[in-house]
Design a protein around this motif. Structure first.
Motif, PDB file in Angstrom:
ATOM      1  N   TYR A 111       0.845  -1.198   0.000  1.00 17.38           N
ATOM      2  CA  TYR A 111       0.000   0.000   0.000  1.00 17.38           C
ATOM      3  C   TYR A 111       0.874   1.241   0.000  1.00 17.38           C
ATOM      4  O   TYR A 111       1.852   1.329   0.754  1.00 17.38           O
ATOM      5  CB  TYR A 111      -0.902   0.001   1.235  1.00 17.38           C
ATOM      6  CG  TYR A 111      -1.899   1.130   1.277  1.00 17.38           C
ATOM      7  CD1 TYR A 111      -2.937   1.195   0.347  1.00 17.38           C
ATOM      8  CD2 TYR A 111      -1.809   2.129   2.239  1.00 17.38           C
ATOM      9  CE1 TYR A 111      -3.866   2.223   0.381  1.00 17.38           C
ATOM     10  CE2 TYR A 111      -2.746   3.160   2.282  1.00 17.38           C
ATOM     11  CZ  TYR A 111      -3.760   3.198   1.348  1.00 17.38           C
ATOM     12  OH  TYR A 111      -4.679   4.224   1.374  1.00 17.38           O
ATOM     13  N   ILE A 112       0.550   2.184  -0.888  1.00 21.94           N
ATOM     14  CA  ILE A 112       1.216   3.483  -0.907  1.00 21.94           C
ATOM     15  C   ILE A 112       0.192   4.517  -0.471  1.00 21.94           C
ATOM     16  O   ILE A 112      -0.850   4.685  -1.106  1.00 21.94           O
ATOM     17  CB  ILE A 112       1.749   3.818  -2.308  1.00 21.94           C
ATOM     18  CG1 ILE A 112       2.739   2.742  -2.779  1.00 21.94           C
ATOM     19  CG2 ILE A 112       2.432   5.184  -2.308  1.00 21.94           C
ATOM     20  CD1 ILE A 112       3.249   2.955  -4.190  1.00 21.94           C
ATOM     21  N   THR A 113       0.469   5.209   0.614  1.00 18.85           N
ATOM     22  CA  THR A 113      -0.529   6.109   1.193  1.00 18.85           C
ATOM     23  C   THR A 113      -0.702   7.404   0.420  1.00 18.85           C
ATOM     24  O   THR A 113      -1.768   8.010   0.451  1.00 18.85           O
ATOM     25  CB  THR A 113      -0.153   6.463   2.642  1.00 18.85           C
ATOM     26  OG1 THR A 113       1.153   7.050   2.653  1.00 18.85           O
ATOM     27  CG2 THR A 113      -0.161   5.222   3.515  1.00 18.85           C
ATOM     28  N   HIS A 114       0.340   7.850  -0.280  1.00 22.03           N
ATOM     29  CA  HIS A 114       0.266   9.176  -0.899  1.00 22.03           C
ATOM     30  C   HIS A 114       1.141   9.226  -2.136  1.00 22.03           C
ATOM     31  O   HIS A 114       2.339   8.926  -2.074  1.00 22.03           O
ATOM     32  CB  HIS A 114       0.727  10.239   0.095  1.00 22.03           C
ATOM     33  CG  HIS A 114       0.971  11.584  -0.526  1.00 22.03           C
ATOM     34  ND1 HIS A 114      -0.045  12.402  -0.952  1.00 22.03           N
ATOM     35  CD2 HIS A 114       2.121  12.251  -0.798  1.00 22.03           C
ATOM     36  CE1 HIS A 114       0.467  13.513  -1.453  1.00 22.03           C
ATOM     37  NE2 HIS A 114       1.780  13.440  -1.376  1.00 22.03           N
ATOM     38  N   ILE A 115       0.524   9.588  -3.270  1.00 22.77           N
ATOM     39  CA  ILE A 115       1.271   9.835  -4.504  1.00 22.77           C
ATOM     40  C   ILE A 115       0.813  11.192  -5.031  1.00 22.77           C
ATOM     41  O   ILE A 115      -0.361  11.381  -5.353  1.00 22.77           O
ATOM     42  CB  ILE A 115       1.015   8.754  -5.571  1.00 22.77           C
ATOM     43  CG1 ILE A 115       1.132   7.355  -4.960  1.00 22.77           C
ATOM     44  CG2 ILE A 115       2.000   8.909  -6.725  1.00 22.77           C
ATOM     45  CD1 ILE A 115       0.716   6.246  -5.895  1.00 22.77           C
TER      46      ILE A 115
END
Length: 237
Positions: A111-115
């Motif tokens: 999971y990537i929280t912020h792009i």
């Protein structure tokens, strides 16, 4: 003071307490409603649109997202997610592993929280040695979602961190924000063919405002020709 007078005074006191309680409750409701109105008025117009069109926006966000994967020197898998939207997104990552018969034998996720808008981010999927020995192929799937602008503006300060240099095992950067920041740097290791073969992260905490910070950076032991340093996030609390 006779009994009747005492009862009258007691009744007046009880009535006064009730009136004060009612007034307090009414004001509390007013304040709560006012807070709600103010809160939603402060929301970015895109935030408001997303609340009413969640599925539509996320489908569009996925259409404007690209991803690549890289098999690293240690057998782990690095997933690069490129957000081509004009707004912040987050991403769920699924890696499905197959045996020689194309049967699924395992699934790993990330999971990537912020792009940030028009930016790339990375997540490393750990693949244990037993799984590395079993699987023949794998497939990566990425599902992105809109990230509320109000949340992103409050916590993410990508533009406020200035990378200066990486020399030997020293990573130097400057915090241009007016508060202390915590954050994460990604180190991408490229081989002579300009392919990513290694990945590591360095974390920083309470970097002082308008000051330069130097981190001790761990360098991967792999046959790389160059290292690219990428800021993944910078948060203020």
């Amino acid at each position: 003071m006779d009994k009747d007078t005492r009862n009258i005074l007691l009744g007046c006191l009880i009535a006064l307490v009730i009136i004060v309680g009612v007034i307090y409750t009414i004001n509390a409701f007013k304040e709560r409603d006012s807070f709600s109105d103010d809160y939603y008025q402060e929301q970015d117009s895109m935030d408001s649109y997303y609340r009413e069109n969640r599925i539509k926006v996320d489908i569009e966000a996925n259409k404007n997202t690209e991803h690549k994967d890289y098999l690293l020197h240690d057998g782990n898998i690095l997933v690069e997610v490129h957000n081509k939207n004009e707004y912040n997104t987050s991403a769920r990552i699924y890696v499905e592993f197959f045996d020689g018969n194309k049967e699924t034998i395992a699934i790993r996720d990330g999971y990537i929280t912020h792009i940030g808008p028009r930016k790339k981010s990375y997540d490393e999927i750990d693949v244990e040695e037993d799984l590395q020995a079993l699987y023949e192929t794998y497939e990566v799937k990425v599902m992105t979602s809109y990230e509320y602008e109000k949340y992103a503006k409050k916590y993410y300060h990508d533009k406020d961190i200035e990378f200066i240099s990486l020399k030997r095992d020293q990573l130097k950067f400057k915090n241009n924000y007016n508060k202390k920041l915590d954050g994460t740097w990604a180190l991408l290791y490229y081989n002579k063919n300009d392919e990513i073969i290694g990945y590591s992260q360095e974390y920083f905490y309470k970097a002082k405002p308008h000051k330069t910070t130097t981190l001790d950076a761990y360098i991967e032991n792999c046959d790389y020709s160059r290292i690219e340093v990428v800021l993944l996030d910078a948060d203020s609390y």
